[in-house]
Design a protein around this motif. Structure first.
Motif, PDB file in Angstrom:
ATOM      1  N   VAL A 259       0.837  -1.201   0.000  1.00 47.23           N
ATOM      2  CA  VAL A 259       0.000   0.000   0.000  1.00 47.23           C
ATOM      3  C   VAL A 259       0.873   1.252   0.000  1.00 47.23           C
ATOM      4  O   VAL A 259       0.642   2.206  -0.748  1.00 47.23           O
ATOM      5  N   VAL A 260       1.902   1.259   0.858  1.00 47.07           N
ATOM      6  CA  VAL A 260       2.808   2.414   0.898  1.00 47.07           C
ATOM      7  C   VAL A 260       3.524   2.574  -0.442  1.00 47.07           C
ATOM      8  O   VAL A 260       3.734   3.697  -0.924  1.00 47.07           O
ATOM      9  N   GLN A 261       3.884   1.465  -1.074  1.00 44.38           N
ATOM     10  CA  GLN A 261       4.518   1.535  -2.387  1.00 44.38           C
ATOM     11  C   GLN A 261       3.571   2.159  -3.404  1.00 44.38           C
ATOM     12  O   GLN A 261       3.985   2.995  -4.228  1.00 44.38           O
ATOM     13  N   ALA A 262       2.299   1.759  -3.357  1.00 41.14           N
ATOM     14  CA  ALA A 262       1.317   2.348  -4.271  1.00 41.14           C
ATOM     15  C   ALA A 262       1.126   3.838  -3.983  1.00 41.14           C
ATOM     16  O   ALA A 262       0.972   4.648  -4.910  1.00 41.14           O
ATOM     17  N   GLU A 263       1.155   4.228  -2.707  1.00 41.70           N
ATOM     18  CA  GLU A 263       1.052   5.647  -2.352  1.00 41.70           C
ATOM     19  C   GLU A 263       2.259   6.422  -2.888  1.00 41.70           C
ATOM     20  O   GLU A 263       2.121   7.547  -3.387  1.00 41.70           O
ATOM     21  N   TRP A 264       3.420   5.831  -2.765  1.00 45.32           N
ATOM     22  CA  TRP A 264       4.658   6.463  -3.252  1.00 45.32           C
ATOM     23  C   TRP A 264       4.594   6.687  -4.760  1.00 45.32           C
ATOM     24  O   TRP A 264       4.900   7.785  -5.262  1.00 45.32           O
ATOM     25  N   THR A 265       4.162   5.669  -5.486  1.00 46.86           N
ATOM     26  CA  THR A 265       4.043   5.796  -6.936  1.00 46.86           C
ATOM     27  C   THR A 265       3.005   6.844  -7.311  1.00 46.86           C
ATOM     28  O   THR A 265       3.219   7.667  -8.215  1.00 46.86           O
ATOM     29  N   LEU A 266       1.866   6.832  -6.606  1.00 44.95           N
ATOM     30  CA  LEU A 266       0.808   7.800  -6.909  1.00 44.95           C
ATOM     31  C   LEU A 266       1.265   9.225  -6.607  1.00 44.95           C
ATOM     32  O   LEU A 266       0.977  10.155  -7.368  1.00 44.95           O
ATOM     33  N   ALA A 267       1.989   9.413  -5.495  1.00 40.56           N
ATOM     34  CA  ALA A 267       2.480  10.751  -5.154  1.00 40.56           C
ATOM     35  C   ALA A 267       3.415  11.283  -6.241  1.00 40.56           C
ATOM     36  O   ALA A 267       3.338  12.461  -6.622  1.00 40.56           O
ATOM     37  N   ARG A 268       4.279  10.423  -6.762  1.00 38.71           N
ATOM     38  CA  ARG A 268       5.173  10.864  -7.840  1.00 38.71           C
ATOM     39  C   ARG A 268       4.377  11.250  -9.086  1.00 38.71           C
ATOM     40  O   ARG A 268       4.641  12.297  -9.698  1.00 38.71           O
ATOM     41  N   GLU A 269       3.392  10.426  -9.452  1.00 40.04           N
ATOM     42  CA  GLU A 269       2.611  10.726 -10.643  1.00 40.04           C
ATOM     43  C   GLU A 269       1.807  12.008 -10.482  1.00 40.04           C
ATOM     44  O   GLU A 269       1.622  12.760 -11.449  1.00 40.04           O
ATOM     45  N   VAL A 270       1.302  12.279  -9.275  1.00 39.27           N
ATOM     46  CA  VAL A 270       0.554  13.519  -9.041  1.00 39.27           C
ATOM     47  C   VAL A 270       1.476  14.727  -9.200  1.00 39.27           C
ATOM     48  O   VAL A 270       1.114  15.738  -9.815  1.00 39.27           O
ATOM     49  N   HIS A 271       2.686  14.648  -8.640  1.00 40.39           N
ATOM     50  CA  HIS A 271       3.638  15.756  -8.784  1.00 40.39           C
ATOM     51  C   HIS A 271       3.956  16.008 -10.262  1.00 40.39           C
ATOM     52  O   HIS A 271       4.012  17.168 -10.707  1.00 40.39           O
ATOM     53  N   LEU A 272       4.170  14.936 -11.026  1.00 40.78           N
ATOM     54  CA  LEU A 272       4.477  15.105 -12.446  1.00 40.78           C
ATOM     55  C   LEU A 272       3.282  15.666 -13.206  1.00 40.78           C
ATOM     56  O   LEU A 272       3.439  16.527 -14.091  1.00 40.78           O
ATOM     57  N   ALA A 273       2.076  15.180 -12.873  1.00 42.29           N
ATOM     58  CA  ALA A 273       0.875  15.686 -13.547  1.00 42.29           C
ATOM     59  C   ALA A 273       0.640  17.155 -13.223  1.00 42.29           C
ATOM     60  O   ALA A 273       0.211  17.933 -14.089  1.00 42.29           O
ATOM     61  N   CYS A 274       0.904  17.554 -11.984  1.00 42.44           N
ATOM     62  CA  CYS A 274       0.779  18.969 -11.621  1.00 42.44           C
ATOM     63  C   CYS A 274       1.752  19.817 -12.424  1.00 42.44           C
ATOM     64  O   CYS A 274       1.397  20.912 -12.894  1.00 42.44           O
ATOM     65  N   GLU A 275       2.974  19.318 -12.590  1.00 38.07           N
ATOM     66  CA  GLU A 275       3.957  20.087 -13.355  1.00 38.07           C
ATOM     67  C   GLU A 275       3.547  20.203 -14.814  1.00 38.07           C
ATOM     68  O   GLU A 275       3.736  21.260 -15.443  1.00 38.07           O
TER      69      GLU A 275
ATOM     70  N   SER B  50      14.931   8.477  -4.814  1.00 31.77           N
ATOM     71  CA  SER B  50      15.698   8.374  -3.569  1.00 31.77           C
ATOM     72  C   SER B  50      14.815   8.113  -2.352  1.00 31.77           C
ATOM     73  O   SER B  50      15.325   8.005  -1.238  1.00 31.77           O
ATOM     74  N   GLY B  51      13.502   8.007  -2.553  1.00 30.47           N
ATOM     75  CA  GLY B  51      12.603   7.666  -1.460  1.00 30.47           C
ATOM     76  C   GLY B  51      12.222   8.824  -0.566  1.00 30.47           C
ATOM     77  O   GLY B  51      11.736   8.598   0.541  1.00 30.47           O
ATOM     78  N   THR B  52      12.428  10.051  -1.025  1.00 27.61           N
ATOM     79  CA  THR B  52      12.092  11.217  -0.195  1.00 27.61           C
ATOM     80  C   THR B  52      10.807  11.901  -0.628  1.00 27.61           C
ATOM     81  O   THR B  52      10.351  12.819   0.048  1.00 27.61           O
ATOM     82  N   LEU B  53      10.232  11.493  -1.743  1.00 30.03           N
ATOM     83  CA  LEU B  53       8.970  12.078  -2.207  1.00 30.03           C
ATOM     84  C   LEU B  53       7.839  11.132  -1.807  1.00 30.03           C
ATOM     85  O   LEU B  53       7.439  10.246  -2.558  1.00 30.03           O
ATOM     86  N   LEU B  54       7.345  11.316  -0.591  1.00 31.47           N
ATOM     87  CA  LEU B  54       6.280  10.473  -0.049  1.00 31.47           C
ATOM     88  C   LEU B  54       5.107  11.365   0.343  1.00 31.47           C
ATOM     89  O   LEU B  54       5.283  12.552   0.608  1.00 31.47           O
ATOM     90  N   PRO B  55       3.890  10.804   0.394  1.00 34.90           N
ATOM     91  CA  PRO B  55       2.746  11.600   0.855  1.00 34.90           C
ATOM     92  C   PRO B  55       2.977  12.113   2.263  1.00 34.90           C
ATOM     93  O   PRO B  55       3.670  11.469   3.066  1.00 34.90           O
ATOM     94  N   PRO B  56       2.441  13.271   2.627  1.00 39.13           N
ATOM     95  CA  PRO B  56       2.633  13.811   3.975  1.00 39.13           C
ATOM     96  C   PRO B  56       2.179  12.828   5.037  1.00 39.13           C
ATOM     97  O   PRO B  56       1.150  12.178   4.913  1.00 39.13           O
ATOM     98  N   GLY B  57       2.998  12.698   6.104  1.00 39.83           N
ATOM     99  CA  GLY B  57       2.638  11.809   7.204  1.00 39.83           C
ATOM    100  C   GLY B  57       3.198  10.423   7.089  1.00 39.83           C
ATOM    101  O   GLY B  57       3.069   9.618   7.999  1.00 39.83           O
ATOM    102  N   ASP B  58       3.835  10.087   5.945  1.00 40.10           N
ATOM    103  CA  ASP B  58       4.386   8.747   5.764  1.00 40.10           C
ATOM    104  C   ASP B  58       5.801   8.682   6.293  1.00 40.10           C
ATOM    105  O   ASP B  58       6.662   9.459   5.893  1.00 40.10           O
ATOM    106  N   ALA B  59       6.036   7.758   7.213  1.00 41.40           N
ATOM    107  CA  ALA B  59       7.399   7.422   7.613  1.00 41.40           C
ATOM    108  C   ALA B  59       7.821   6.205   6.829  1.00 41.40           C
ATOM    109  O   ALA B  59       7.063   5.255   6.700  1.00 41.40           O
TER     110      ALA B  59
END
Length: 466
Positions: A165-181, A444-453
């Motif tokens: 689930v965290v992996q899917a969140e990580w992938t989704l967060a990256r795609e959202v950042h790219l889509a916003c750009e 590098s694993g630093t672009l995660l949704p807020p609140g994710d450790a």
């Protein structure tokens, strides 16, 4: 005698069998009366209506209260995307299996009528003891360490599901950042297009007046008008691209396609001073081993494989059951579970090789993303400090020189096209730099949704979506 003895014998058999029948009648409801089946049919139309009813909730933020930066949009997407809701539901399945893994085997209660039947055939009558000796009770005993290993496997599968689930969140967060750009880039190009339209209109109007005064030919005026039409045609293409980018972003957010979500830029990759030293790429690679969710998911899978080896090793011992008698399954036909142990060892070895391959891929991805970002930095600095100022200054000087007849209309139009190209390239280069920056942070694993450790996934999003 037949008329007297047969009914009496039947009555004795019925009396002897009555306790057994009562025992069976008591056990059946006790085992089946705990739960009832409740159907849960699916209505696709209702699902579609629920998806259509979802709305964007603007976050409380300074400036524009309705706009959100990529980080806020990524957090919203993680909470609302249907695919992540489905992934979180699978955690519940793994947790249920964990409960099942810790249970002892049920005792077996049975009755064998062979004693009563043999007494009836041989002696012509069956006594109460013949019916009683048919009762049997058997309680399977777990092998040494079997329950601990079984729950260890199930616990590892729960952790793997959480990490996925965290992996899917990580992938989704990256795609959202790219889509916003992508969307921000197109918004910038459209604003720039308006400025270029004004420049082209000024040039067209100038040559139209010059033609009316006899200072320019109709061909020259038509060329100036053609440049304006080309810039307006580019606007139509940019508006179509912006629509596609907005639809893609809404899909990532779990919102209807027509939703208009105002987006503002977050921290930019080129905000820092140009002389600032770049981060050490080797340190990024080393820290990614403990931060990347895909590696964490593989580590959880490997731990489950370790427990599976321990479980199969425990199953090499004989299976015993005690009760009214003792039974023993030595495992001769299964070769004392040796094939299953070999399979578990092979799976563990395969996962180890997969983890090594993923570490190798993570190192390559980070190195490539780092180099790509540095190249984009150099391109942006060159365009912003050299090419764009030169194009703007050339057009300004040409406009001044045209009045004195020092340049031709074709030179003016060429310089205008150069300015259009320089501004477009600069805007696109800045957007590409930001996209490469997001990709490096994600790798590098630093672009995660807020609140994710990275090392402690939570179930904070297991809430109902309105």
């Amino acid at each position: 005698m037949a008329r007297i003895s047969l009914p009496a014998q039947g009555r004795r058999k019925r009396r002897r069998a009555a306790p057994i029948a009562r025992l069976v009648l008591l056990l059946v409801p006790a085992g089946t009366g705990c739960a009832t089946y409740e159907p849960d049919p699916i209505d696709p139309s209702a699902m579609l209506a629920d998806l259509a009813a979802r709305r964007w909730d603007p976050p409380a933020a300074p400036g524009d209260p309705a706009a959100a930066d990529p980080e806020q949009l990524a957090s919203f997407a993680v909470a609302h995307h249907p695919a992540l809701a489905a992934a979180r539901a699978r955690i519940g399945v793994a947790r249920s299996l964990l409960v099942e893994a810790g249970l002892l085997a049920d005792p077996a209660i049975g009755w064998n009528g062979m004693d009563a039947l043999a007494a009836e055939i041989v002696e012509g009558r069956a006594a109460s003891i013949d019916f009683l000796t048919g009762l049997g009770l058997s309680i399977p005993l777990p092998r040494p360490g079997e329950i601990d290993a079984r729950t260890g496997v199930a616990r590892g599968e729960v952790e793997e599901a959480r990490r996925r689930v965290v992996q899917a969140e990580w992938t989704l967060a990256r795609e959202v950042h790219l889509a916003c750009e992508d969307l921000l880039e197109l918004e910038g190009l459209l604003e720039q297009n308006l400025d270029l339209v004004q420049v082209a209109e000024s040039t067209r109007d100038y040559f139209a007046r010059a033609m009316a005064a006899g200072a320019a030919t109709a061909i020259q005026a038509n060329l100036a008008a053609g440049d304006l039409l080309a810039i307006r045609a580019e606007r139509v293409r940019l508006e179509a691209r912006r629509r596609d980018a907005r639809h893609r972003l809404n899909a990532l957010l779990g919102l209807p396609p027509e939703t208009a979500v105002p987006v503002r830029a977050g921290p930019r990759a080129d905000d820092g001073p140009p002389e600032a030293p770049p981060p050490n790429v080797e340190e990024l690679v080393a820290s990614s081993l403990s931060r990347r969710p895909d590696l964490a998911a593989l580590f959880a899978s490997y731990q489950a494989a370790e427990e599976a080896v321990r479980l199969e090793v425990s199953r090499q011992f004989p299976l015993a059951a005690v009760g009214t008698g003792i039974t023993l399954e030595p495992g001769l036909f299964t070769r004392f579970n040796r094939p299953a142990i070999a399979t578990a060892l092979a799976r563990r070895a395969a996962l180890r090789a997969e983890i090594e391959a993923q570490v190798h891929e993570a190192r390559r991805e980070i190195q490539d993303a780092f180099a790509a970002r540095e190249e984009a930095h150099r391109e942006v600095r060159f365009l912003a400090s050299e090419l764009l100022p030169n194009a703007e200054e050339s057009l300004r000087l040409a406009g001044e020189a045209f009045a004195s007849g020092e340049v031709t209309v074709l030179e003016i139009l060429t310089l205008q096209r150069n300015l259009v190209d320089a501004r477009t390239r600069t805007t696109e280069a800045r957007a590409e730099l930001q996209r490469r920056h997001w990709r490096l942070l994600a790798a590098s694993g630093t672009l995660l949704p807020p609140g994710d450790a990275p090392d402690s996934p939570t179930d904070r999003h297991e809430t109902a979506i309105r």
